[in-house]
Design an enzyme around this catalytic site. Structure first.
Site, PDB file in Angstrom:
ATOM      1  N   CYS A   1      -7.640   1.080  -1.543  1.00  0.00           N
ATOM      2  CA  CYS A   1      -7.201   2.214  -2.219  1.00  0.00           C
ATOM      3  C   CYS A   1      -6.979   3.454  -1.453  1.00  0.00           C
ATOM      4  O   CYS A   1      -6.162   3.876  -1.674  1.00  0.00           O
ATOM      5  CB  CYS A   1      -8.663   2.947  -3.113  1.00  0.00           C
ATOM      6  SG  CYS A   1      -9.099   1.867  -4.498  1.00  0.00           S
ATOM      7  N   ILE A   2      -7.803   3.765  -0.198  1.00  0.00           N
ATOM      8  CA  ILE A   2      -7.256   4.954   0.382  1.00  0.00           C
ATOM      9  C   ILE A   2      -6.124   5.056   1.045  1.00  0.00           C
ATOM     10  O   ILE A   2      -5.482   6.129   0.953  1.00  0.00           O
ATOM     11  CB  ILE A   2      -8.644   5.152   1.604  1.00  0.00           C
ATOM     12  CG1 ILE A   2      -9.923   5.397   0.678  1.00  0.00           C
ATOM     13  CG2 ILE A   2      -8.213   6.589   2.152  1.00  0.00           C
ATOM     14  CD1 ILE A   2     -10.312   6.282  -0.392  1.00  0.00           C
TER      15      ILE A   2
END
Length: 417
Positions: free
Chosen positions: A263-264
């Site tokens: 995600c990040i």
């Protein structure tokens, strides 16, 4: 209600399987679909293929009637279908919606009137109505909002988080129409504690990107602080600790070797790519990306400074997963760290209790299982991930020279970023 199941989950990975498990536990009749036969076979054998869902959880799911299959025929018998397929990056670091498009085509060929379709996969604003909707309508001949219902409800799974899980993390949902939102909220209300209804699908999509862009930017900020502190002789860990005592207006982030995970480092690409198409530039996010992408090189430069010359030096990497105590190496900063160490002539090995294999550009890296012996033999040990299994005192005593990127270890042979 059609005979069959209440819920079919497409994609039984880190997001889809916890969703299926929570639904089963609440009494929702659930089936799973995955194109990976290994995942299906693993679940059928009562074992879990992902962290966060235990083998005991899978056994309970099977006892409740859950089945996993690679046969998409079951999708047409479900009242609700939730899409949880990966939305990663291509080899040139662009958004990859290939798996999502394929999943929508598979579902569209079997979509029945009255079905609620929910997208949980993270993507840029407009994906639900500009990508998913046209495929479903074209393949099924049905109209969204009239013949079937469509919504977006971003997954908010935080692997390894023992405080918040799927049930007690508020569920954001956005519907294609108000009626779509109503049906979606009713569905999730069966097994999550709170549902937050966004104005529409785009608002819900962008909310998820804001969550992770916030973390992405703050990771870059604290790492710039770390580099400034290193240059001026200030203890960055004490700075972070002191700032973190403020009970309002501040959220602590800690320095490290880079941003990793599914995600990040990925979601900001979806954000900035779509923004560019809309004629907008996220200057701050793009600046953060440059900082975060440079962090692995900074680790390697620091290693070179400590050893003088990396050619022929033996370097041991501790912790190659992207997050502590999670067996997932996707987008891990250990990848570019290892690649750059190898390119500069170092002999690189790794130790990690959570992953039995780690490849660098397709080439397996040597795995050490004797932590104390490997650290004692290496010219330099680099702590990349602070797994609970790593005892700071043991690392300080065993290592000839230790570069600690996490601020956990102290001693005369320990150096920091």
């Amino acid at each position: 209600m059609r005979p069959g199941t209440d819920l079919a989950v497409i994609g039984l990975g880190y997001a889809g399987l916890p969703l299926a498990e929570a639904a089963c536990r609440s009494g929702v009749r659930t089936r799973g679909f995955d194109i990976d036969g290994t995942v299906v076979a693993t679940l059928a054998a009562g074992r879990s293929p992902v962290a966060g869902v235990s083998d005991a959880d899978v056994a309970a799911m099977l006892d409740s009637g859950f089945t996993a299959s690679a046969d998409p025929a079951q999708l047409g018998a479900a009242d609700t279908v939730v899409i949880c397929v990966p939305t990663g990056l291509t080899s040139d670091r662009a958004p990859d919606l290939g798996p999502l498009r394929a999943a929508c085509a598979t579902l569209g060929d079997r979509l029945q009137p009255g079905t609620l379709v929910v997208l949980e996969s993270t993507s840029f604003p407009g994906t639900t109505e500009e990508v998913v909707l046209p495929i479903l309508e074209r393949r099924s001949g049905l109209r969204a909002g009239e013949d079937f219902y469509l919504a977006f409800a971003p997954e908010r799974i935080d692997p390894g988080n023992t405080r918040f899980g799927l049930v007690d993390t508020p569920k954001v949902i956005g519907g294609h129409t108000p009626l779509c939102a109503k049906y979606c909220a009713t569905f999730y209300g069966r097994f999550v504690d709170a549902v937050v209804v966004a104005r529409g699908t785009r608002e819900a999509e962008l909310a998820k990107l804001l969550e992770n862009a916030y973390r992405f930017v703050n990771i870059a900020l604290v790492n710039e602080f770390a580099r400034y502190c290193a240059a001026t002789g200030i203890d960055v860990w004490d700075v972070v600790h002191c700032a973190g005592t403020k009970p309002f207006g501040f959220a602590s982030f800690t320095p490290g070797p880079g941003a990793g995970g599914h995600c990040i480092p990925v979601d900001p690409v979806y954000l900035t790519t779509r923004a560019a198409q809309d004629g907008f530039t996220f200057t701050l996010v793009e600046a953060a990306a440059r900082i975060n992408e440079d962090l692995p090189a900074h680790v390697v430069d620091r290693a070179g400074t400590l050893l003088g010359d990396l050619r022929g030096a033996s370097v041991l990497l501790l912790g190659v997963t992207y997050k502590a105590d999670v067996p997932d190496v996707r987008e891990s900063p250990a990848q570019p760290v290892a690649a750059q160490l190898l390119a500069r002539g170092a002999d690189v090995a790794y130790h990690d209790p959570h992953t039995a294999g780690f490849d660098v550009d397709g080439v397996p890296l040597r795995r050490e299982t004797d932590l104390r012996g490997a650290a004692a033999a290496a010219d330099l040990t680099i702590l990349l991930q602070d797994h609970r299994a790593y005892d700071p005192v043991q690392l300080a005593n065993a290592s000839r020279l230790l570069l600690d990127t996490r601020g956990r270890v102290s001693g005369s042979r320990v150096r920091y970023l």
